[in-house]
Design an enzyme around this catalytic site. Structure first.
Site, short mmCIF file in Angstrom:
data_model
loop_
_atom_site.label_atom_id
_atom_site.label_comp_id
_atom_site.label_asym_id
_atom_site.label_seq_id
_atom_site.Cartn_x
_atom_site.Cartn_y
_atom_site.Cartn_z
N ASN A 170 -10.17 1.05 0.24
CA ASN A 170 -9.16 0.71 0.78
C ASN A 170 -9.71 0.78 2.39
O ASN A 170 -10.71 2.39 2.69
CB ASN A 170 -8.31 1.40 0.69
CG ASN A 170 -7.18 1.13 -0.55
OD1 ASN A 170 -8.08 0.08 -1.26
ND2 ASN A 170 -6.44 1.82 -0.32
N ASP A 221 0.87 -0.98 0.02
CA ASP A 221 0.27 -0.26 -0.21
C ASP A 221 0.73 1.08 0.07
O ASP A 221 1.99 1.28 0.71
CB ASP A 221 -0.63 -0.14 1.12
CG ASP A 221 -1.87 0.81 1.31
OD1 ASP A 221 -2.67 1.49 0.31
OD2 ASP A 221 -2.04 1.55 2.89
P1 13P Z 1 -8.50 4.83 6.09
O1 13P Z 1 -7.34 4.50 7.20
O2 13P Z 1 -9.13 5.87 5.73
O3 13P Z 1 -9.60 3.38 6.17
O4 13P Z 1 -7.73 4.96 4.64
C1 13P Z 1 -7.22 3.12 4.76
C2 13P Z 1 -5.97 3.31 3.15
O5 13P Z 1 -6.54 4.94 1.76
C3 13P Z 1 -4.56 2.84 3.02
O6 13P Z 1 -4.51 2.98 2.01
#
Ligand code: 13P
Length: 287
Positions: free
Chosen positions: A229, A84
């Site tokens: 996400n 990520d």
């Molecule tokens: P949140 O922490 O707001 O759920 O977002 C997660 C995200 O986009 C990880 O890339």
């Protein structure tokens, strides 16, 4: 076996639902998410930030843990292990370690630089049968110390990056990581619509899935979002359940907290959150 996210996301885009990416931080989270995906017969993407990768003793440890769980828990739904918000170097490390998917976040670079590095990663991930997510327009909030302001991506830049051959595209549409402030203006569906018009079949990714109202999530999916996400919401439910367990004083026998028992309520809370999201995103039964 881990799979690329390509097929699950193409199916999601065509079927008008979204696959959840849930970020992992330790063994308990990973197990809870995999078990829930299996119970819900849903495809799933396990997200690993560079910080979480370090915390879990490096990408090779993560790959070993996840592959072990797929086998020991008899997980048969499609699972992608995805970096990520990776740097170029982070992507290279994950490719080598055995991830099945990476995100290269070049949104803080000038667009030419983003294009150059994304092009190189399209080639490398393509040779390995892996999926690649690119980002245009910084997502607001804080992610591993990187703070963005929730800008809206330029649809033409999105098209330029999509045309490089990435698998999926994250585009800023006013979304932010973490909790949304009281005065948040909401998602820019105008921007999302313009991006989808130009990028066609490309599965779009919505970051910052925590705290977006349900109607906005549904509308985003109807406008081409095929991956959402979620991280903060799992963190909050995990922390809340753990705190309640401690406050209830369950170490009454004076032996101290058994770590397995201590972490169990948090894991159950994550399962409930993940199930709720899979139902909302429409991915239940789609494995
Ligand atoms: P949140 O922490 O707001 O759920 O977002 C997660 C995200 O986009 C990880 O890339």
């Amino acid at each position: 076996m881990l799979v690329s996210a390509k097929e699950m996301l193409e199916k999601a885009k065509a079927g008008h639902y979204a696959v959840g990416q849930f970020n992992i931080n330790n063994l308990e989270w990973t197990k809870a998410i995999l078990q829930t995906a299996q119970e819900c017969s849903s495809p799933v993407i396990l997200g690993v930030s560079e910080g979480a990768g370090k915390y879990m003793c490096g990408y090779k440890t993560v790959v070993g843990m996840v592959n072990g769980m797929l086998e020991e828990l008899n997980i048969t739904v499609p699972v992608a292990l995805h970096l990520d918000h990776g740097s170029y170097d982070g992507c290279m490390k994950c490719i080598e370690a055995g991830f099945s998917s990476v995100m290269f976040d070049g949104s803080h670079d000038p667009i030419e630089e983003n294009v150059k590095k994304t092009t190189e990663l399209v080639r490398i991930t393509g040779e390995k049968g892996m999926s690649l997510e690119a980002e245009v327009g910084a997502i607001g909030g804080e992610e591993d110390g990187v703070v963005g302001t929730g800008e809206c991506a330029d649809p033409k830049e999105c098209k330029a990056i999509a045309d490089l051959g990435v698998t999926m595209l994250a585009a800023g549409i006013g979304n932010i990581h973490g909790k949304y402030p009281e005065n948040w203006a909401g998602l820019s569906f105008e921007t999302l619509d313009a991006i989808q018009q130009l990028t066609g079949e490309m599965p779009l990714v919505l970051h910052g899935g925590t705290g977006i109202p349900e109607d906005m999530i549904k509308k985003a999916i109807s406008l081409g979002v095929a991956k959402i996400n979620v991280n903060t919401e799992c963190q909050l439910s995990f922390a809340d359940a753990t705190r309640k367990y401690i406050e209830a004083g369950k170490d009454l026998e004076g032996k101290g907290f058994d770590p397995r028992k201590l972490l169990a309520p948090g894991a159950e809370a994550i399962k409930a959150t993940v199930k709720e999201k899979m139902e909302l995103f429409g991915s239940v039964g789609k494995a």
